[in-house]
Design a protein around this motif. Sequence first.
Motif, PDB file in Angstrom:
ATOM      1  N   GLN A 120       0.848  -1.189   0.000  1.00 36.12           N
ATOM      2  CA  GLN A 120       0.000   0.000   0.000  1.00 36.12           C
ATOM      3  C   GLN A 120       0.883   1.239   0.000  1.00 36.12           C
ATOM      4  N   GLU A 145       0.300   5.356   0.581  1.00 35.80           N
ATOM      5  CA  GLU A 145      -0.666   6.385   0.952  1.00 35.80           C
ATOM      6  C   GLU A 145       0.083   7.589   1.491  1.00 35.80           C
ATOM      7  N   ARG A 172      -1.042   2.539  -4.827  1.00 32.77           N
ATOM      8  CA  ARG A 172      -1.538   3.747  -4.158  1.00 32.77           C
ATOM      9  C   ARG A 172      -3.041   3.654  -3.912  1.00 32.77           C
ATOM     10  N   GLY A 173      -3.412   3.918  -2.665  1.00 30.89           N
ATOM     11  CA  GLY A 173      -4.819   3.896  -2.275  1.00 30.89           C
ATOM     12  C   GLY A 173      -4.947   3.608  -0.799  1.00 30.89           C
ATOM     13  N   LYS A 174      -6.178   3.559  -0.321  1.00 27.88           N
ATOM     14  CA  LYS A 174      -6.422   3.341   1.109  1.00 27.88           C
ATOM     15  C   LYS A 174      -6.562   1.872   1.468  1.00 27.88           C
ATOM     16  N   ASP A 175      -6.595   1.020   0.474  1.00 23.63           N
ATOM     17  CA  ASP A 175      -6.725  -0.415   0.721  1.00 23.63           C
ATOM     18  C   ASP A 175      -5.442  -1.138   0.314  1.00 23.63           C
ATOM     19  N   HIS A 204       6.216   4.668   7.694  1.00 25.37           N
ATOM     20  CA  HIS A 204       5.022   5.414   8.104  1.00 25.37           C
ATOM     21  C   HIS A 204       5.455   6.656   8.869  1.00 25.37           C
ATOM     22  N   ASP A 243      -4.503  15.524  12.036  1.00 25.18           N
ATOM     23  CA  ASP A 243      -4.499  15.519  10.573  1.00 25.18           C
ATOM     24  C   ASP A 243      -4.383  16.957  10.098  1.00 25.18           C
TER      25      ASP A 243
END
Length: 420
Positions: A271, A273, A289-292, A363, A373
């Motif tokens: 993943q 992100e 690339r993505g949230k999953d 991360h 955020d």
Amino acid sequence: MSSRTPSDQAVARHGWPQAVAVVLAGLVAMGLTAALGLWAAGAAELPDGAFPRVVAATVVTAVGGTIELSGNAGGLAESDAGLTVIPLSVTLVGALVIAAGFLRPLRHRAVAGAAELAGWAGRIAALWLLALLALAFAARQTFTFSVGDETIDELGDLFGVSPKVGFETDVPVTLFFGLLWLAGVLVLALLVSRAAPLPPRLLRFQESVRPAAYAMVVLLLAYACLGVVIGLVVAVTRGHAVETLAVLLLGLPNLAWLALTLGLGVTWNGQVEGPFGLPMPHVLDEVLRGKDVAELNLSTLGEQDGRVWWLVAVDAVLLLAAAFVMAKRSPARMRLWQHAVHMAVALALTVLMICLVGRISAHYGLSVLGIGDLGGDLGGELFLDPEVWTAIGLALLWGLVTGFLGGLLAKPVRRRGAAG
């Protein structure tokens, strides 16, 4: 008048001065490779004269060391960060230089005592640990940075608690894995080189182990060389020469050996992100690339670019060539099923190694004044992990087939007698 035999003179040539030369040569080669790659990546512009410390950190991670990230600004800001990636270009350069230095005094001898080899390796290991210890203490730095919000930055300056992020080395872990890495390099060097002597008790294993080990090293280096050629073509035809140079000098085997596993049919889960990204090719970033969590394999890559299916053909050709080399260096009495088994085991171990060193994890998250955020690319995550057992199974299958075919092709040219 000296009564030393030629063998005694060979032993005398690998004392402490020679061990110092081997370790220094390896560190200089790794340091130069890391420095050039980081310079191309823009790290020379880091504040507070941090560039040499970042180079040291890169060398530390190249031999399996651990860098811990941290950041805070008292009660104003906190960060949660982590990074796990091995710059395999630096690793490969260091391994080749140290292996060559280790083998040089041992050339042109058929047999060497276990005590002699252990003593020579022990001198290198002792100096290597001292060098790693120095690098571990040098690889630490703290940066003060802007969070991109003028009001928050002014508050930080007012109260003297501007956000900071830093890194330091986990010294015990670094020494352990650095020594383990060195041991692996020296053992593999003895297994690969036909000119290197072995203790008498291990001579019986050289017929089955040495040709297979040599073939796997040739395979990995062939993929690295192919990656260099492709990278240079991309730099010339598509621009971004400096960025491409950074990839070649820091992470070329990461991509080249990933391509080897993908051609076998291996699936990697990953993943991307936030601000993180994969350097090249861009198709990897598009899939991940993505949230999953996404699967990275020939099927998903083929949906973005059909040319990735050529990886299967490249794998087939290079694996068959490696199997041919292995069979050619094996005794003439070796049977075809033995070639197949040796190739399968060697390829499975090689793929396992790639799966272990090719993992990526990164991360970063920032919280300022309780706000988690803030936008502006202040948080993100990247990871890439293989399906290990499936990878090993596919490697065994490919190894059996190519080992059998390679043995057939080498039959007319295979040399007589035992392996050298």
